[in-house]
Design a protein around this motif. Structure first.
Motif, PDB file in Angstrom:
ATOM      1  N   VAL A  22       0.840  -1.201   0.000  1.00 41.05           N
ATOM      2  CA  VAL A  22       0.000   0.000   0.000  1.00 41.05           C
ATOM      3  C   VAL A  22       0.876   1.254   0.000  1.00 41.05           C
ATOM      4  CG1 VAL A  22      -1.706   1.323   1.320  1.00 41.05           C
ATOM      5  CG2 VAL A  22      -1.982  -1.145   1.037  1.00 41.05           C
ATOM      6  N   ILE A  23       1.919   1.265   0.814  1.00 39.10           N
ATOM      7  CA  ILE A  23       2.833   2.415   0.863  1.00 39.10           C
ATOM      8  C   ILE A  23       3.483   2.616  -0.508  1.00 39.10           C
ATOM      9  CG2 ILE A  23       4.971   3.330   1.874  1.00 39.10           C
ATOM     10  CD1 ILE A  23       2.520   3.423   3.768  1.00 39.10           C
ATOM     11  N   GLU A  24       3.940   1.529  -1.130  1.00 38.61           N
ATOM     12  CA  GLU A  24       4.537   1.623  -2.464  1.00 38.61           C
ATOM     13  C   GLU A  24       3.523   2.166  -3.471  1.00 38.61           C
ATOM     14  OE1 GLU A  24       6.014  -2.298  -3.379  1.00 38.61           O
ATOM     15  OE2 GLU A  24       7.410  -2.243  -1.684  1.00 38.61           O
ATOM     16  N   TRP A  25       2.264   1.727  -3.348  1.00 45.02           N
ATOM     17  CA  TRP A  25       1.200   2.189  -4.231  1.00 45.02           C
ATOM     18  C   TRP A  25       0.988   3.697  -4.078  1.00 45.02           C
ATOM     19  CZ3 TRP A  25      -3.875   3.969  -3.115  1.00 45.02           C
ATOM     20  CH2 TRP A  25      -4.733   4.027  -4.206  1.00 45.02           C
ATOM     21  N   ILE A  26       0.985   4.174  -2.833  1.00 44.19           N
ATOM     22  CA  ILE A  26       0.833   5.620  -2.587  1.00 44.19           C
ATOM     23  C   ILE A  26       2.014   6.371  -3.196  1.00 44.19           C
ATOM     24  CG2 ILE A  26       0.806   7.416  -0.796  1.00 44.19           C
ATOM     25  CD1 ILE A  26      -0.793   5.389   0.944  1.00 44.19           C
ATOM     26  N   GLU A  27       3.217   5.828  -3.022  1.00 44.64           N
ATOM     27  CA  GLU A  27       4.397   6.471  -3.601  1.00 44.64           C
ATOM     28  C   GLU A  27       4.293   6.529  -5.128  1.00 44.64           C
ATOM     29  OE1 GLU A  27       6.433   8.182  -1.940  1.00 44.64           O
ATOM     30  OE2 GLU A  27       6.202   7.403   0.080  1.00 44.64           O
ATOM     31  N   LYS A  28       3.737   5.479  -5.758  1.00 49.80           N
ATOM     32  CA  LYS A  28       3.550   5.470  -7.209  1.00 49.80           C
ATOM     33  C   LYS A  28       2.537   6.526  -7.646  1.00 49.80           C
ATOM     34  CE  LYS A  28       2.941   1.735  -9.522  1.00 49.80           C
ATOM     35  NZ  LYS A  28       2.507   0.396  -9.963  1.00 49.80           N
ATOM     36  N   GLN A  29       1.666   6.936  -6.761  1.00 49.96           N
ATOM     37  CA  GLN A  29       0.690   7.985  -7.059  1.00 49.96           C
ATOM     38  C   GLN A  29       1.325   9.374  -6.983  1.00 49.96           C
ATOM     39  OE1 GLN A  29      -2.294   6.883  -8.068  1.00 49.96           O
ATOM     40  NE2 GLN A  29      -1.667   4.821  -7.491  1.00 49.96           N
ATOM     41  N   GLY A  30       2.592   9.416  -6.580  1.00 56.23           N
ATOM     42  CA  GLY A  30       3.277  10.697  -6.414  1.00 56.23           C
ATOM     43  C   GLY A  30       3.354  11.084  -4.952  1.00 56.23           C
ATOM     44  N   GLY A  31       3.210  10.096  -4.063  1.00 50.03           N
ATOM     45  CA  GLY A  31       3.240  10.374  -2.630  1.00 50.03           C
ATOM     46  C   GLY A  31       1.982  11.114  -2.218  1.00 50.03           C
ATOM     47  N   LEU A  32       2.026  11.692  -1.038  1.00 53.23           N
ATOM     48  CA  LEU A  32       0.850  12.400  -0.526  1.00 53.23           C
ATOM     49  C   LEU A  32       0.489  13.599  -1.391  1.00 53.23           C
ATOM     50  CD1 LEU A  32       1.319  12.316   3.346  1.00 53.23           C
ATOM     51  CD2 LEU A  32       0.014  10.783   1.878  1.00 53.23           C
ATOM     52  N   ALA A  33       1.492  14.282  -1.918  1.00 53.68           N
ATOM     53  CA  ALA A  33       1.216  15.437  -2.783  1.00 53.68           C
ATOM     54  C   ALA A  33       0.507  14.981  -4.060  1.00 53.68           C
ATOM     55  CB  ALA A  33       2.499  16.177  -3.108  1.00 53.68           C
ATOM     56  N   GLY A  34       0.936  13.863  -4.609  1.00 53.03           N
ATOM     57  CA  GLY A  34       0.298  13.323  -5.808  1.00 53.03           C
ATOM     58  C   GLY A  34      -1.131  12.884  -5.540  1.00 53.03           C
ATOM     59  N   VAL A  35      -1.345  12.258  -4.377  1.00 57.30           N
ATOM     60  CA  VAL A  35      -2.698  11.857  -3.992  1.00 57.30           C
ATOM     61  C   VAL A  35      -3.586  13.090  -3.860  1.00 57.30           C
ATOM     62  CG1 VAL A  35      -4.070  10.838  -2.115  1.00 57.30           C
ATOM     63  CG2 VAL A  35      -2.007   9.675  -2.923  1.00 57.30           C
ATOM     64  N   ALA A  36      -3.071  14.122  -3.200  1.00 56.13           N
ATOM     65  CA  ALA A  36      -3.841  15.361  -3.031  1.00 56.13           C
ATOM     66  C   ALA A  36      -4.166  15.974  -4.390  1.00 56.13           C
ATOM     67  CB  ALA A  36      -3.068  16.346  -2.161  1.00 56.13           C
ATOM     68  N   ASP A  37      -3.201  15.980  -5.304  1.00 57.10           N
ATOM     69  CA  ASP A  37      -3.435  16.523  -6.650  1.00 57.10           C
ATOM     70  C   ASP A  37      -4.540  15.757  -7.367  1.00 57.10           C
ATOM     71  OD1 ASP A  37      -1.511  18.487  -6.375  1.00 57.10           O
ATOM     72  OD2 ASP A  37       0.035  17.380  -7.489  1.00 57.10           O
ATOM     73  N   LYS A  38      -4.512  14.432  -7.232  1.00 59.99           N
ATOM     74  CA  LYS A  38      -5.537  13.618  -7.896  1.00 59.99           C
ATOM     75  C   LYS A  38      -6.926  13.919  -7.343  1.00 59.99           C
ATOM     76  CE  LYS A  38      -2.567   9.910  -9.413  1.00 59.99           C
ATOM     77  NZ  LYS A  38      -2.712   8.699 -10.157  1.00 59.99           N
ATOM     78  N   PHE A  39      -7.027  14.073  -6.034  1.00 58.67           N
ATOM     79  CA  PHE A  39      -8.317  14.422  -5.431  1.00 58.67           C
ATOM     80  C   PHE A  39      -8.779  15.786  -5.935  1.00 58.67           C
ATOM     81  CE2 PHE A  39      -7.833  10.856  -2.657  1.00 58.67           C
ATOM     82  CZ  PHE A  39      -9.086  10.594  -2.136  1.00 58.67           C
ATOM     83  N   ASN A  40      -7.862  16.749  -5.962  1.00 57.49           N
ATOM     84  CA  ASN A  40      -8.198  18.097  -6.423  1.00 57.49           C
ATOM     85  C   ASN A  40      -8.644  18.087  -7.883  1.00 57.49           C
ATOM     86  OD1 ASN A  40      -7.745  19.533  -3.996  1.00 57.49           O
ATOM     87  ND2 ASN A  40      -5.542  19.533  -4.375  1.00 57.49           N
ATOM     88  N   GLN A  41      -7.962  17.322  -8.725  1.00 57.64           N
ATOM     89  CA  GLN A  41      -8.309  17.248 -10.147  1.00 57.64           C
ATOM     90  C   GLN A  41      -9.711  16.675 -10.367  1.00 57.64           C
ATOM     91  OE1 GLN A  41      -5.150  14.937 -11.880  1.00 57.64           O
ATOM     92  NE2 GLN A  41      -3.615  16.531 -11.518  1.00 57.64           N
ATOM     93  N   GLN A  42     -10.142  15.833  -9.451  1.00 60.09           N
ATOM     94  CA  GLN A  42     -11.461  15.212  -9.582  1.00 60.09           C
ATOM     95  C   GLN A  42     -12.546  15.989  -8.838  1.00 60.09           C
ATOM     96  OE1 GLN A  42     -12.212  12.707 -11.660  1.00 60.09           O
ATOM     97  NE2 GLN A  42     -10.079  12.867 -12.303  1.00 60.09           N
ATOM     98  N   GLY A  43     -12.211  17.182  -8.353  1.00 59.62           N
ATOM     99  CA  GLY A  43     -13.198  18.003  -7.652  1.00 59.62           C
ATOM    100  C   GLY A  43     -13.489  17.534  -6.235  1.00 59.62           C
ATOM    101  N   LEU A  44     -12.573  16.752  -5.669  1.00 62.52           N
ATOM    102  CA  LEU A  44     -12.760  16.206  -4.320  1.00 62.52           C
ATOM    103  C   LEU A  44     -11.732  16.768  -3.341  1.00 62.52           C
ATOM    104  CD1 LEU A  44     -13.439  12.502  -5.390  1.00 62.52           C
ATOM    105  CD2 LEU A  44     -15.123  14.224  -4.738  1.00 62.52           C
ATOM    106  N   GLY A  45     -11.278  17.988  -3.622  1.00 59.85           N
ATOM    107  CA  GLY A  45     -10.273  18.623  -2.778  1.00 59.85           C
ATOM    108  C   GLY A  45     -10.723  18.835  -1.348  1.00 59.85           C
ATOM    109  N   ASP A  46     -12.035  19.031  -1.145  1.00 58.15           N
ATOM    110  CA  ASP A  46     -12.531  19.233   0.221  1.00 58.15           C
ATOM    111  C   ASP A  46     -12.312  17.996   1.080  1.00 58.15           C
ATOM    112  OD1 ASP A  46     -14.456  17.973  -1.447  1.00 58.15           O
ATOM    113  OD2 ASP A  46     -16.084  18.523  -0.081  1.00 58.15           O
ATOM    114  N   ILE A  47     -12.392  16.822   0.465  1.00 60.68           N
ATOM    115  CA  ILE A  47     -12.185  15.573   1.214  1.00 60.68           C
ATOM    116  C   ILE A  47     -10.735  15.468   1.657  1.00 60.68           C
ATOM    117  CG2 ILE A  47     -12.159  13.057   1.046  1.00 60.68           C
ATOM    118  CD1 ILE A  47     -14.613  13.276  -0.780  1.00 60.68           C
ATOM    119  N   ILE A  48      -9.803  15.609   0.718  1.00 57.95           N
ATOM    120  CA  ILE A  48      -8.386  15.472   1.059  1.00 57.95           C
ATOM    121  C   ILE A  48      -7.950  16.578   2.005  1.00 57.95           C
ATOM    122  CG2 ILE A  48      -7.463  16.694  -0.962  1.00 57.95           C
ATOM    123  CD1 ILE A  48      -5.837  13.517   0.224  1.00 57.95           C
ATOM    124  N   GLN A  49      -8.485  17.785   1.838  1.00 59.26           N
ATOM    125  CA  GLN A  49      -8.128  18.889   2.746  1.00 59.26           C
ATOM    126  C   GLN A  49      -8.576  18.598   4.174  1.00 59.26           C
ATOM    127  OE1 GLN A  49      -5.506  20.674   1.017  1.00 59.26           O
ATOM    128  NE2 GLN A  49      -6.107  21.620   2.912  1.00 59.26           N
TER     129      GLN A  49
END
Length: 129
Positions: A22-49
Protein backbone atom coordinates in the motif's frame (compact mmCIF):
# COMPACT_ATOMS: atom_id res chain seq x y z
CA UNK A 1 14.87 -0.97 12.81
CA UNK A 2 14.51 -0.92 16.56
CA UNK A 3 13.48 -3.84 18.74
CA UNK A 4 9.94 -2.47 19.09
CA UNK A 5 9.62 -2.15 15.30
CA UNK A 6 10.86 -5.73 14.89
CA UNK A 7 8.26 -6.90 17.42
CA UNK A 8 5.51 -5.09 15.54
CA UNK A 9 6.73 -6.67 12.28
CA UNK A 10 6.66 -10.14 13.85
CA UNK A 11 3.17 -9.63 15.31
CA UNK A 12 1.81 -8.18 12.07
CA UNK A 13 3.17 -11.01 9.88
CA UNK A 14 1.63 -11.00 6.38
CA UNK A 15 -0.03 -7.68 7.11
CA UNK A 16 3.41 -6.03 6.89
CA UNK A 17 3.89 -7.06 3.26
CA UNK A 18 0.37 -5.85 2.47
CA UNK A 19 1.12 -2.61 4.29
CA UNK A 20 4.36 -2.16 2.33
CA UNK A 21 2.45 -2.75 -0.92
CA UNK A 22 0.00 0.00 0.00
CA UNK A 23 2.83 2.41 0.86
CA UNK A 24 4.54 1.62 -2.46
CA UNK A 25 1.20 2.19 -4.23
CA UNK A 26 0.83 5.62 -2.59
CA UNK A 27 4.40 6.47 -3.60
CA UNK A 28 3.55 5.47 -7.21
CA UNK A 29 0.69 7.99 -7.06
CA UNK A 30 3.28 10.70 -6.41
CA UNK A 31 3.24 10.37 -2.63
CA UNK A 32 0.85 12.40 -0.53
CA UNK A 33 1.22 15.44 -2.78
CA UNK A 34 0.30 13.32 -5.81
CA UNK A 35 -2.70 11.86 -3.99
CA UNK A 36 -3.84 15.36 -3.03
CA UNK A 37 -3.43 16.52 -6.65
CA UNK A 38 -5.54 13.62 -7.90
CA UNK A 39 -8.32 14.42 -5.43
CA UNK A 40 -8.20 18.10 -6.42
CA UNK A 41 -8.31 17.25 -10.15
CA UNK A 42 -11.46 15.21 -9.58
CA UNK A 43 -13.20 18.00 -7.65
CA UNK A 44 -12.76 16.21 -4.32
CA UNK A 45 -10.27 18.62 -2.78
CA UNK A 46 -12.53 19.23 0.22
CA UNK A 47 -12.19 15.57 1.21
CA UNK A 48 -8.39 15.47 1.06
CA UNK A 49 -8.13 18.89 2.75
CA UNK A 50 -10.14 17.57 5.69
CA UNK A 51 -7.54 14.83 6.12
CA UNK A 52 -4.64 17.26 5.85
CA UNK A 53 -6.19 19.96 8.01
CA UNK A 54 -7.03 19.73 11.66
CA UNK A 55 -10.77 19.29 11.13
CA UNK A 56 -12.59 15.99 11.31
CA UNK A 57 -11.76 13.65 8.43
CA UNK A 58 -14.50 13.51 5.81
CA UNK A 59 -15.28 9.98 4.59
CA UNK A 60 -14.42 8.84 1.08
CA UNK A 61 -16.50 6.29 -0.79
CA UNK A 62 -15.31 3.41 -2.94
CA UNK A 63 -16.83 5.14 -5.99
CA UNK A 64 -14.91 8.33 -5.18
CA UNK A 65 -11.66 6.34 -4.88
CA UNK A 66 -12.31 4.75 -8.27
CA UNK A 67 -12.98 8.25 -9.64
CA UNK A 68 -9.65 9.50 -8.23
CA UNK A 69 -7.33 6.54 -8.88
CA UNK A 70 -9.09 4.54 -11.58
CA UNK A 71 -10.37 1.01 -11.42
CA UNK A 72 -7.24 -0.51 -12.98
CA UNK A 73 -4.95 1.08 -10.39
CA UNK A 74 -7.06 -0.33 -7.54
CA UNK A 75 -7.19 -3.75 -9.24
CA UNK A 76 -3.40 -3.80 -9.50
CA UNK A 77 -3.07 -3.00 -5.79
CA UNK A 78 -5.67 -5.68 -5.00
CA UNK A 79 -3.57 -8.28 -6.81
CA UNK A 80 -0.47 -7.29 -4.83
CA UNK A 81 -2.18 -7.49 -1.44
CA UNK A 82 -4.23 -10.58 -2.25
CA UNK A 83 -7.71 -9.08 -1.82
CA UNK A 84 -10.50 -8.53 -4.30
CA UNK A 85 -10.77 -4.99 -5.74
CA UNK A 86 -13.92 -4.11 -3.73
CA UNK A 87 -12.30 -5.17 -0.45
CA UNK A 88 -9.12 -3.30 -1.38
CA UNK A 89 -11.02 -0.11 -2.15
CA UNK A 90 -12.89 -0.41 1.16
CA UNK A 91 -9.58 -0.73 3.03
CA UNK A 92 -8.17 2.29 1.20
CA UNK A 93 -11.31 4.24 2.12
CA UNK A 94 -10.83 3.26 5.76
CA UNK A 95 -7.10 3.80 6.17
CA UNK A 96 -6.00 6.43 3.64
CA UNK A 97 -7.68 9.27 5.56
CA UNK A 98 -5.96 8.15 8.78
CA UNK A 99 -2.58 7.81 7.08
CA UNK A 100 -2.83 11.25 5.48
CA UNK A 101 -4.02 12.79 8.74
CA UNK A 102 -1.20 11.22 10.76
CA UNK A 103 1.38 12.27 8.15
CA UNK A 104 0.23 15.91 8.20
CA UNK A 105 -0.04 16.94 11.87
CA UNK A 106 0.87 20.55 11.01
CA UNK A 107 -1.93 20.82 8.44
CA UNK A 108 0.42 20.74 5.44
CA UNK A 109 2.00 17.95 3.43
CA UNK A 110 5.65 17.73 4.48
CA UNK A 111 8.19 17.80 1.67
CA UNK A 112 9.79 14.53 2.73
CA UNK A 113 7.43 12.31 4.64
CA UNK A 114 8.32 8.75 5.61
CA UNK A 115 5.00 6.98 5.08
CA UNK A 116 6.45 3.71 6.34
CA UNK A 117 7.28 5.32 9.70
CA UNK A 118 3.85 6.99 9.86
CA UNK A 119 2.19 3.67 9.10
CA UNK A 120 4.33 1.82 11.64
CA UNK A 121 3.27 4.30 14.31
CA UNK A 122 -0.37 3.74 13.36
CA UNK A 123 0.15 -0.02 13.55
CA UNK A 124 1.84 0.26 16.94
CA UNK A 125 -1.09 2.30 18.26
CA UNK A 126 -3.54 -0.28 16.94
CA UNK A 127 -1.64 -3.24 18.34
CA UNK A 128 -0.46 -1.79 21.64
CA UNK A 129 -2.49 1.39 22.17
Amino acid sequence: MGLFDQLVTMVAGDKMSQFQSVIEWIEKQGGLAGVADKFNQQGLGDIIQSWIGNSENLPVSVNQLIQVFGNLDIQQLAQKVGFDPQETAELIAKYLPKLVSNATPEGVIPENVDLTAVGMNMLKEKLFG
